[in-house]
Design an enzyme around this catalytic site. Structure first.
Site, PDB file in Angstrom:
ATOM      1  N   ARG A   1       0.812  -1.208   0.000  1.00  0.00           N
ATOM      2  CA  ARG A   1       0.000   0.000   0.000  1.00  0.00           C
ATOM      3  C   ARG A   1       0.853   1.268   0.000  1.00  0.00           C
ATOM      4  NH1 ARG A   1      -3.207   1.658   4.249  1.00  0.00           N
ATOM      5  NH2 ARG A   1      -2.999  -0.348   5.294  1.00  0.00           N
TER       6      ARG A   1
ATOM      7  N   TYR B   1     -15.650  14.573 -18.142  1.00  0.00           N
ATOM      8  CA  TYR B   1     -16.158  13.205 -18.086  1.00  0.00           C
ATOM      9  C   TYR B   1     -17.326  13.164 -17.100  1.00  0.00           C
ATOM     10  CZ  TYR B   1     -16.320   8.318 -16.589  1.00  0.00           C
ATOM     11  OH  TYR B   1     -16.740   7.060 -16.243  1.00  0.00           O
TER      12      TYR B   1
ATOM     13  N   ASP C   1      -7.065  17.378 -17.317  1.00  0.00           N
ATOM     14  CA  ASP C   1      -7.286  15.987 -17.698  1.00  0.00           C
ATOM     15  C   ASP C   1      -6.773  15.832 -19.119  1.00  0.00           C
ATOM     16  OD1 ASP C   1      -8.336  13.529 -18.596  1.00  0.00           O
ATOM     17  OD2 ASP C   1     -10.003  13.649 -17.182  1.00  0.00           O
TER      18      ASP C   1
ATOM     19  N   LYS D   1      -7.443   4.184 -20.672  1.00  0.00           N
ATOM     20  CA  LYS D   1      -7.668   4.518 -22.068  1.00  0.00           C
ATOM     21  C   LYS D   1      -6.392   4.355 -22.892  1.00  0.00           C
ATOM     22  CE  LYS D   1     -11.755   5.697 -20.483  1.00  0.00           C
ATOM     23  NZ  LYS D   1     -11.658   5.783 -19.025  1.00  0.00           N
TER      24      LYS D   1
END
Length: 418
Positions: free
Chosen positions: A75, A129, A194, A219
């Site tokens: 983590r 988005y 973004d 993507k």
């Protein structure tokens, strides 16, 4: 951008983007007698020096800097994921990058970092988005958002503004923003851009003043529709805060996903340029087609097209045979979807329309197929009559190009609307 050279002192010798895409994050492999990067699946790492371990954990808690020496716990960080982070930072020309389990996890971490400082107000420009829009509008993280256009950003800033958020080219209209001018308007407030649609192949927002660069790595960075991830490229100070949030919330990226992303980056420039060439030609043909009322294709180029149809967009979705009707984008195969029904369904209808997301808008993510095959499929899907079916049950659009009658290309197109 291929010939662009990075300037950060730690990156010597200076290398072209295409070279960085292949070699960044792998520079030490040959000296270890390795060619492919190893996948480290460990969740924990043994240490016989518990005092030293405690000191390294204290150091991480203080600054979020990556611990020196061997890993501690999955983590806090993972060696395979770290290779991807190093590579993406080099491609975006930033000091660091921090990877997360998804793009939304990455955006959430940014908002939490700013909220932890009491800076809960966000200024944002639509469209974004759909889920990013919803995360801000719903106030799920205790944030408050002011929506404005780029010209109104400076006036929208408040003492408690922690972030300005934009997407350029925007999802799904492909609207573009002058990032340098916007960064100037932000003053001391961090600008988050973004860059999912453009990728560092087409633009590097950090070079235009953005402090934070967000990617849904699901993507184009992954590029094959088989990995889900998010990443923020930024300076090392902000990266430390992001690592602390990632550690506390657990939005970590799996090592196998990190490996796939690193592999995806190696072909990113080739894939983006090839798909962009095809997309530009499809945009030209769509702009000349009377069945299409408007085409959105960005000046920067890229593999995304948005177009509005004269007929029912749902019928177009139902008629494609080669193109895949599915959400997401950036894969090697071409995808089409109806934003008002899917990716932006969660956004209020009036807000969608105000941002230019009409009910007749379709979003096309162009892949690596032959342009003529893609055009034949689109051409058939745009027909209002039923798609012809041959004696085998296959549609005409699904048969090889050589078996179909060649339709002449449309006349030169009027300039596509931006």
């Amino acid at each position: 951008m291929d010939s662009a050279r990075t300037s950060t002192a730690s990156r010597t010798p200076l290398r072209a983007l295409a070279t960085e895409a292949v070699h960044a994050g792998r520079d030490d492999l040959a000296r270890q007698g390795l060619h492919a990067p190893p996948i480290d699946l460990s969740t924990t790492y043994p240490s016989y020096d518990s005092r030293g371990e405690a000191a390294r954990i204290d150091a991480f808690a203080a600054t979020g800097a990556e611990p020196d020496g061997p890993p501690v716990y999955g983590r806090l960080g993972n060696p395979t994921v770290a290779r991807f982070e190093t590579a993406l930072a080099r491609l975006e020309n930033t000091e660091a990058a921090v990877a997360f389990a998804s793009g939304m996890a990455a955006l959430t971490a940014v908002l939490l970092v700013r909220a932890s400082l009491g800076l809960r107000h966000v200024v944002a420009v639509r469209p974004l988005y759909g889920c990013s829009d919803h995360l801000l509008t719903a106030g799920l993280l205790g944030t408050e958002v002011t929506w404005t256009d780029p010209a109104g950003v400076a006036d929208a800033l408040r003492p408690d503004t922690g972030l300005v958020l934009v997407e350029s080219p925007a999802n799904p209209t492909l609207a573009e923003i002058d990032l340098r001018a916007l960064a100037h308007s932000c003053g001391t407030v961090p600008l988050l851009a973004d860059n999912t649609f453009a990728t560092p192949v087409l633009q590097r927002p950090a070079e235009h003043g953005a402090r934070l660069v967000l990617h849904s790595a699901t993507k184009y960075l992954g590029g094959h529709g088989d990995v889900m991830a998010g990443v923020v490229a930024c300076d090392e100070e902000f990266a430390g805060h992001l690592r602390q949030v990632r550690f506390a919330t657990g939005g970590v990226l799996h090592p196998l996903a990190g490996y796939l992303l690193l592999r995806g980056l190696s072909t990113l420039p080739v894939r983006v340029r090839a798909a962009s060439t095809t997309a530009a030609e499809l945009a030209r043909r769509l702009a000349a087609d009377p069945r299409v009322t408007r085409v959105h294709y960005p000046r920067i180029g890229g593999a995304m097209i948005a177009f509005e149809v004269d007929g029912d967009p749902h019928e177009v979705i139902g008629r494609v045979r080669l193109i895949t009707p599915a959400v997401s984008l950036g894969s090697v195969d071409t995808l089409i979807q109806h934003p008002a029904s899917i990716s932006h369904r969660i956004v209020d209808a009036d807000d969608r329309k105000g941002a230019g997301v009409s009910d007749r808008l379709l979003r096309l993510s162009v892949g690596l197929e032959d342009v003529e095959d893609l055009w034949a499929d689109l051409d058939a899907a745009l027909e209002r009559d039923p798609v012809p079916v041959d004696e085998t049950g296959a549609t005409t659009a699904s048969r090889p190009w050589s078996a179909r009658q060649h339709r002449p290309s449309p006349p030169p197109a009027r300039p596509a609307e931006r």
